[in-house]
Design an enzyme around this catalytic site. Structure first.
Site, PDB file in Angstrom:
ATOM      1  N   HIS A 196      73.158 -13.313  88.228  1.00  0.00           N
ATOM      2  CA  HIS A 196      72.244 -12.227  88.608  1.00  0.00           C
ATOM      3  C   HIS A 196      72.937 -10.860  88.542  1.00  0.00           C
ATOM      4  O   HIS A 196      73.941 -10.635  89.227  1.00  0.00           O
ATOM      5  CB  HIS A 196      71.726 -12.472  90.035  1.00  0.00           C
ATOM      6  CG  HIS A 196      70.808 -11.396  90.514  1.00  0.00           C
ATOM      7  ND1 HIS A 196      70.885 -10.846  91.771  1.00  0.00           N
ATOM      8  CD2 HIS A 196      69.781 -10.762  89.898  1.00  0.00           C
ATOM      9  CE1 HIS A 196      69.944  -9.926  91.901  1.00  0.00           C
ATOM     10  NE2 HIS A 196      69.259  -9.854  90.782  1.00  0.00           N
ATOM     11  N   HIS A 238      62.929  -4.948  88.366  1.00  0.00           N
ATOM     12  CA  HIS A 238      62.406  -6.260  87.959  1.00  0.00           C
ATOM     13  C   HIS A 238      61.057  -6.207  87.243  1.00  0.00           C
ATOM     14  O   HIS A 238      60.608  -7.207  86.706  1.00  0.00           O
ATOM     15  CB  HIS A 238      62.311  -7.199  89.177  1.00  0.00           C
ATOM     16  CG  HIS A 238      63.633  -7.416  89.840  1.00  0.00           C
ATOM     17  ND1 HIS A 238      64.034  -6.712  90.945  1.00  0.00           N
ATOM     18  CD2 HIS A 238      64.681  -8.223  89.521  1.00  0.00           C
ATOM     19  CE1 HIS A 238      65.254  -7.086  91.303  1.00  0.00           C
ATOM     20  NE2 HIS A 238      65.683  -7.996  90.450  1.00  0.00           N
ATOM     21  N   ARG A 271      62.856  -1.423 116.278  1.00  0.00           N
ATOM     22  CA  ARG A 271      63.226  -1.673 117.654  1.00  0.00           C
ATOM     23  C   ARG A 271      61.975  -1.410 118.514  1.00  0.00           C
ATOM     24  O   ARG A 271      61.617  -0.262 118.766  1.00  0.00           O
ATOM     25  CB  ARG A 271      64.372  -0.741 118.050  1.00  0.00           C
ATOM     26  CG  ARG A 271      65.232  -1.046 119.295  1.00  0.00           C
ATOM     27  CD  ARG A 271      64.588  -1.576 120.401  1.00  0.00           C
ATOM     28  NE  ARG A 271      65.392  -2.052 121.525  1.00  0.00           N
ATOM     29  CZ  ARG A 271      64.930  -3.013 122.306  1.00  0.00           C
ATOM     30  NH1 ARG A 271      63.799  -3.618 122.022  1.00  0.00           N
ATOM     31  NH2 ARG A 271      65.601  -3.369 123.370  1.00  0.00           N
ATOM     32  N   CYS A 297      70.008   3.044 116.809  1.00  0.00           N
ATOM     33  CA  CYS A 297      69.777   2.546 118.154  1.00  0.00           C
ATOM     34  C   CYS A 297      71.106   2.585 118.921  1.00  0.00           C
ATOM     35  O   CYS A 297      72.170   2.334 118.338  1.00  0.00           O
ATOM     36  CB  CYS A 297      69.249   1.122 118.103  1.00  0.00           C
ATOM     37  SG  CYS A 297      68.808   0.498 119.732  1.00  0.00           S
ATOM     38  N   TYR A 347      69.895   2.782 128.479  1.00  0.00           N
ATOM     39  CA  TYR A 347      70.414   3.771 127.536  1.00  0.00           C
ATOM     40  C   TYR A 347      71.317   4.810 128.211  1.00  0.00           C
ATOM     41  O   TYR A 347      71.143   6.015 128.049  1.00  0.00           O
ATOM     42  CB  TYR A 347      69.259   4.437 126.756  1.00  0.00           C
ATOM     43  CG  TYR A 347      68.496   3.425 125.933  1.00  0.00           C
ATOM     44  CD1 TYR A 347      69.118   2.759 124.878  1.00  0.00           C
ATOM     45  CD2 TYR A 347      67.185   3.088 126.227  1.00  0.00           C
ATOM     46  CE1 TYR A 347      68.456   1.798 124.145  1.00  0.00           C
ATOM     47  CE2 TYR A 347      66.510   2.122 125.507  1.00  0.00           C
ATOM     48  CZ  TYR A 347      67.146   1.482 124.466  1.00  0.00           C
ATOM     49  OH  TYR A 347      66.482   0.520 123.744  1.00  0.00           O
TER      50      TYR A 347
HETATM   51  C1  HEM Z   1      68.914  -6.434  88.800  1.00  0.00           C
HETATM   52  C2  HEM Z   1      66.787 -10.664  87.712  1.00  0.00           C
HETATM   53  C3  HEM Z   1      66.175 -11.577  92.448  1.00  0.00           C
HETATM   54  C4  HEM Z   1      68.016  -7.204  93.518  1.00  0.00           C
HETATM   55  C5  HEM Z   1      68.373  -7.507  88.095  1.00  0.00           C
HETATM   56  C6  HEM Z   1      68.351  -7.623  86.661  1.00  0.00           C
HETATM   57  C7  HEM Z   1      67.786  -8.815  86.354  1.00  0.00           C
HETATM   58  C8  HEM Z   1      67.409  -9.446  87.589  1.00  0.00           C
HETATM   59  C9  HEM Z   1      67.554  -9.395  84.958  1.00  0.00           C
HETATM   60  C10 HEM Z   1      68.859  -6.579  85.670  1.00  0.00           C
HETATM   61  C11 HEM Z   1      67.710  -5.734  85.225  1.00  0.00           C
HETATM   62  C12 HEM Z   1      68.072  -4.618  84.292  1.00  0.00           C
HETATM   63  O1  HEM Z   1      69.057  -3.913  84.563  1.00  0.00           O
HETATM   64  O2  HEM Z   1      67.371  -4.465  83.308  1.00  0.00           O
HETATM   65  C13 HEM Z   1      66.456 -11.285  88.900  1.00  0.00           C
HETATM   66  C14 HEM Z   1      65.875 -12.593  89.001  1.00  0.00           C
HETATM   67  C15 HEM Z   1      65.732 -12.863  90.338  1.00  0.00           C
HETATM   68  C16 HEM Z   1      66.200 -11.702  91.067  1.00  0.00           C
HETATM   69  C17 HEM Z   1      65.496 -13.491  87.802  1.00  0.00           C
HETATM   70  C18 HEM Z   1      65.194 -14.096  91.010  1.00  0.00           C
HETATM   71  C19 HEM Z   1      65.336 -15.292  90.527  1.00  0.00           C
HETATM   72  C20 HEM Z   1      66.553 -10.447  93.156  1.00  0.00           C
HETATM   73  C21 HEM Z   1      66.401 -10.245  94.563  1.00  0.00           C
HETATM   74  C22 HEM Z   1      66.917  -8.993  94.861  1.00  0.00           C
HETATM   75  C23 HEM Z   1      67.396  -8.440  93.629  1.00  0.00           C
HETATM   76  C24 HEM Z   1      65.800 -11.258  95.542  1.00  0.00           C
HETATM   77  C25 HEM Z   1      67.005  -8.224  96.146  1.00  0.00           C
HETATM   78  C26 HEM Z   1      67.054  -8.685  97.352  1.00  0.00           C
HETATM   79  C27 HEM Z   1      68.452  -6.654  92.334  1.00  0.00           C
HETATM   80  C28 HEM Z   1      69.106  -5.370  92.251  1.00  0.00           C
HETATM   81  C29 HEM Z   1      69.360  -5.150  90.894  1.00  0.00           C
HETATM   82  C30 HEM Z   1      68.855  -6.300  90.169  1.00  0.00           C
HETATM   83  C31 HEM Z   1      69.456  -4.447  93.421  1.00  0.00           C
HETATM   84  C32 HEM Z   1      70.011  -3.931  90.281  1.00  0.00           C
HETATM   85  C33 HEM Z   1      71.481  -4.125  90.114  1.00  0.00           C
HETATM   86  C34 HEM Z   1      72.091  -2.846  89.564  1.00  0.00           C
HETATM   87  O3  HEM Z   1      72.084  -2.681  88.349  1.00  0.00           O
HETATM   88  O4  HEM Z   1      72.542  -2.043  90.367  1.00  0.00           O
HETATM   89  N1  HEM Z   1      67.807  -8.623  88.629  1.00  0.00           N
HETATM   90  N2  HEM Z   1      66.630 -10.763  90.146  1.00  0.00           N
HETATM   91  N3  HEM Z   1      67.136  -9.328  92.617  1.00  0.00           N
HETATM   92  N4  HEM Z   1      68.329  -7.183  91.068  1.00  0.00           N
HETATM   93 FE1  HEM Z   1      67.471  -8.967  90.629  1.00  0.00          FE
HETATM   94  N1  MTE Z   2      58.743   4.296 121.061  1.00  0.00           N
HETATM   95  C1  MTE Z   2      57.837   3.505 121.654  1.00  0.00           C
HETATM   96  N2  MTE Z   2      56.622   4.007 121.913  1.00  0.00           N
HETATM   97  N3  MTE Z   2      58.137   2.218 121.984  1.00  0.00           N
HETATM   98  C2  MTE Z   2      59.380   1.690 121.737  1.00  0.00           C
HETATM   99  O1  MTE Z   2      59.622   0.518 122.039  1.00  0.00           O
HETATM  100  N4  MTE Z   2      61.668   2.118 120.890  1.00  0.00           N
HETATM  101  C3  MTE Z   2      62.673   3.192 120.800  1.00  0.00           C
HETATM  102  C4  MTE Z   2      62.193   4.292 119.872  1.00  0.00           C
HETATM  103  N5  MTE Z   2      60.855   4.676 120.168  1.00  0.00           N
HETATM  104  C5  MTE Z   2      60.363   2.521 121.143  1.00  0.00           C
HETATM  105  C6  MTE Z   2      59.976   3.843 120.787  1.00  0.00           C
HETATM  106  C7  MTE Z   2      63.991   2.765 120.372  1.00  0.00           C
HETATM  107  S1  MTE Z   2      65.011   2.102 121.554  1.00  0.00           S
HETATM  108  C8  MTE Z   2      64.455   3.007 119.092  1.00  0.00           C
HETATM  109  S2  MTE Z   2      66.056   2.631 118.663  1.00  0.00           S
HETATM  110  C9  MTE Z   2      63.577   3.580 118.068  1.00  0.00           C
HETATM  111  O2  MTE Z   2      62.254   3.817 118.555  1.00  0.00           O
HETATM  112  C10 MTE Z   2      63.501   2.636 116.869  1.00  0.00           C
HETATM  113  O3  MTE Z   2      62.665   3.170 115.890  1.00  0.00           O
HETATM  114  P1  MTE Z   2      62.251   2.262 114.646  1.00  0.00           P
HETATM  115  O4  MTE Z   2      61.642   0.990 115.175  1.00  0.00           O
HETATM  116  O5  MTE Z   2      61.302   3.078 113.842  1.00  0.00           O
HETATM  117  O6  MTE Z   2      63.522   1.982 113.903  1.00  0.00           O
END
Ligand code: HEM
Ligand code: MTE
Length: 467
Positions: free
Chosen positions: A40, A65, A139, A186, A322
């Site tokens: 990947h 993707h 949170r 937080c 807090y």
């Molecule tokens: C890049 C395939 C799942 C995050 C890519 C690329 C391919 C690919 C082919 C390169 C694309 C390009 O540059 O043209 C896949 C396939 C997956 C999969 C087949 C599942 C089977 C995931 C998941 C995530 C992810 C679940 C995130 C949680 C990324 C990221 C890049 C990337 C961040 C960019 C990397 C970079 O160039 O900085 N993937 N991917 N991928 N994928 Fe996936």
């Molecule tokens: N505001 C309300 N009304 N109720 C909440 O429980 N949690 C606070 C604050 N504002 C809270 C709130 C706390 S402790 C944090 S750290 C931030 O919201 C978290 O914001 P987020 O959930 O958008 O990251």
């Protein structure tokens, strides 16, 4: 030609590790991508976040993707389809006060389901300077209110002799729209490291109770001025009340000093947009407070009421939580009135890559992370050590603009360094310095406190080097 095999979601879910093989779904199709994980381009650990489940929520975050060649790669791994009857939604239990909570992104690491508290995994946390809304840490202390934007009103109490305001969303849009990028953290971020040292009371946050968004809204100082409020000589606080409440009707509340609220340079917002979208429900729809440089607890979500008072908010979360204490204070001796409420946070940094316990390649290692300080203080440097703090190298900081005294957002950093020859393991450490030359303490022991807040010791990650 064999007809495609049919699988249930349950079966797919049980294939989420190399031992059981790694399956994912896209639409109604099922894929076994075990052989692709190490190939990947985005790295194996990111792909593994989707193991056993749907790709859509992850691919929605990474538009890379949406290309035919990516679909073609995936198609090679197809093994069957999802059974059609497997799309029945689970029934809602109406007696559950959390039944109406929004649906969340599967990548979030959940620390508590009810109320919902979750952080992005470190693999994704510093992937973007701006945290995508679906994985912004959440949170909540209470169930998420479901507010109607048409009937929503913000109540702003006026000064004696002034006028109180009842503002609709449209009224708020009439104030000049102010936009800023702000990191929210937080007070409990990195609490789990304090727990490792000695037990504390609180949610087990790892390094992800911090995220960054571009916020837009009306400036609080403009709204307060319209209601007739002015700066005064005597002590005063702006109190905020949320529209979320517990079964006794007690709402979430917090306050900040009036001087900060009235200072246009402090840029306190009544925000209605997060990264160009209306606020998501989890983050305070339709309006929340954003107080740059100040602990997350004061950024009140689902804002219902604003008032100016001679004292801080009487809310539990302002007065009985807090706050920071000496390591010597325990639950028998703690006097919450003796300590000020946390407002500006201390300097902080953490490593997001590699992860603790991971195995890295010999040759060169890339270390990545974030750094931030409260009160608008800019991060000027991040030092990284590969040998537990004996020797240090200076990390490269991202190029994002930092305004003097208004550095509200984090800096992402990275270091690429040769792995010293013959090393079997590395003790990677990071520490940041802000523009007041504040530094992080080296260990948890001297800053441990019973509530596990303000955890900002050097962040340490232990990794093995591949032989
Ligand atoms: C890049 C395939 C799942 C995050 C890519 C690329 C391919 C690919 C082919 C390169 C694309 C390009 O540059 O043209 C896949 C396939 C997956 C999969 C087949 C599942 C089977 C995931 C998941 C995530 C992810 C679940 C995130 C949680 C990324 C990221 C890049 C990337 C961040 C960019 C990397 C970079 O160039 O900085 N993937 N991917 N991928 N994928 Fe996936
Ligand atoms: N505001 C309300 N009304 N109720 C909440 O429980 N949690 C606070 C604050 N504002 C809270 C709130 C706390 S402790 C944090 S750290 C931030 O919201 C978290 O914001 P987020 O959930 O958008 O990251």
């Amino acid at each position: 030609q064999e007809s495609p095999r049919i699988y249930t979601r349950e079966e797919v879910r049980s294939h989420s590790s190399p031992e059981t093989r790694i399956w994912v779904t896209l639409g109604s199709e099922v894929f076994d991508v075990t052989e692709f994980v190490d190939l990947h381009p985005g790295g194996p650990s990111k792909l593994m976040l989707a193991a056993g489940g749907p790709l859509e929520p992850f691919w929605a975050l990474y538009a890379v993707h949406n290309q035919s060649h990516v679909r073609e790669i995936l198609a090679q791994y197809k093994i069957g389809d999802l059974s059609p009857e497997d799309k029945v939604p689970s029934t809602l239990k109406t007696s559950d006060p959390y039944a109406d909570d929004p649906i969340r992104h599967p990548a979030l690491k959940v620390n508590s389901q009810r109320p919902f508290n979750a952080e992005p995994p470190s693999e994704l946390l510093t992937e973007n300077y701006i945290t995508p809304n679906p994985i912004f840490f959440t949170r909540n202390h209470l169930p998420v209110p479901n507010l109607d934007p048409e009937t929503y009103r913000l109540h702003v109490v006026g000064p004696p002799g002034g006028q109180s305001l009842s503002l609709s969303l449209d009224d708020l849009y009439q104030f000049p729209k102010h936009e800023i990028t702000v990191t929210l953290q937080c007070a409990g971020n990195r609490r789990s490291e304090m727990t490792q040292f000695k037990e504390v009371r609180g949610l087990e946050w790892s390094t992800g109770a911090i995220s960054t968004a571009h916020w837009a809204g009306a400036r609080l100082c403009d709204v307060l001025a319209q209601a007739g409020h002015q700066l005064c000589e005597t002590e005063a606080h702006v109190c905020f009340e949320g529209l979320d409440s517990d079964p006794t009707g007690t709402a979430y509340g917090a306050s900040i000093p009036l001087a900060r609220a009235m200072d246009p340079e402090a840029e306190v917002l009544l925000a209605y947009e997060m990264n160009g979208q209306p606020l998501p429900r989890d983050h305070g729809f339709p309006v929340r407070v954003v107080v740059p440089g100040v602990v997350g607890a004061r950024h009140v979500k689902w804002l219902g009421k604003v008032s100016v008072e001679p004292e801080e908010s009487y809310s539990h979360w302002q007065r009985r939580d807090y706050k920071g204490f000496s390591p010597s204070v325990d639950w028998d001796t703690v006097d919450f009135d003796s300590a000020p409420s946390i407002q500006e946070l201390p300097v902080q940094s953490a490593i997001t890559e590699p992860k603790d316990g991971e195995t890295v390649e010999s040759g060169e290692v890339t270390v990545k992370g974030y750094a931030w300080s409260g009160g608008g203080r800019a991060v000027i440097r991040v030092d990284v050590s590969l040998d537990g703090g004996l020797t240090w190298q200076v990390a490269e900081l991202d190029e994002e603009e930092q305004r003097p005294r208004k550095a509200w957002a984090w800096r992402l950093w990275q270091l690429q360094a040769p792995v010293p020859a013959g090393k079997k393991e590395l003790n990677i450490v990071c520490k940041a310095v802000d523009d007041s030359y504040n530094v992080q303490p080296d260990t948890v022991a001297p800053i441990w406190n019973l509530r596990g807040v303000l955890s900002n010791a050097w962040h340490r990650v232990h990794v093995h080097v591949r032989a």
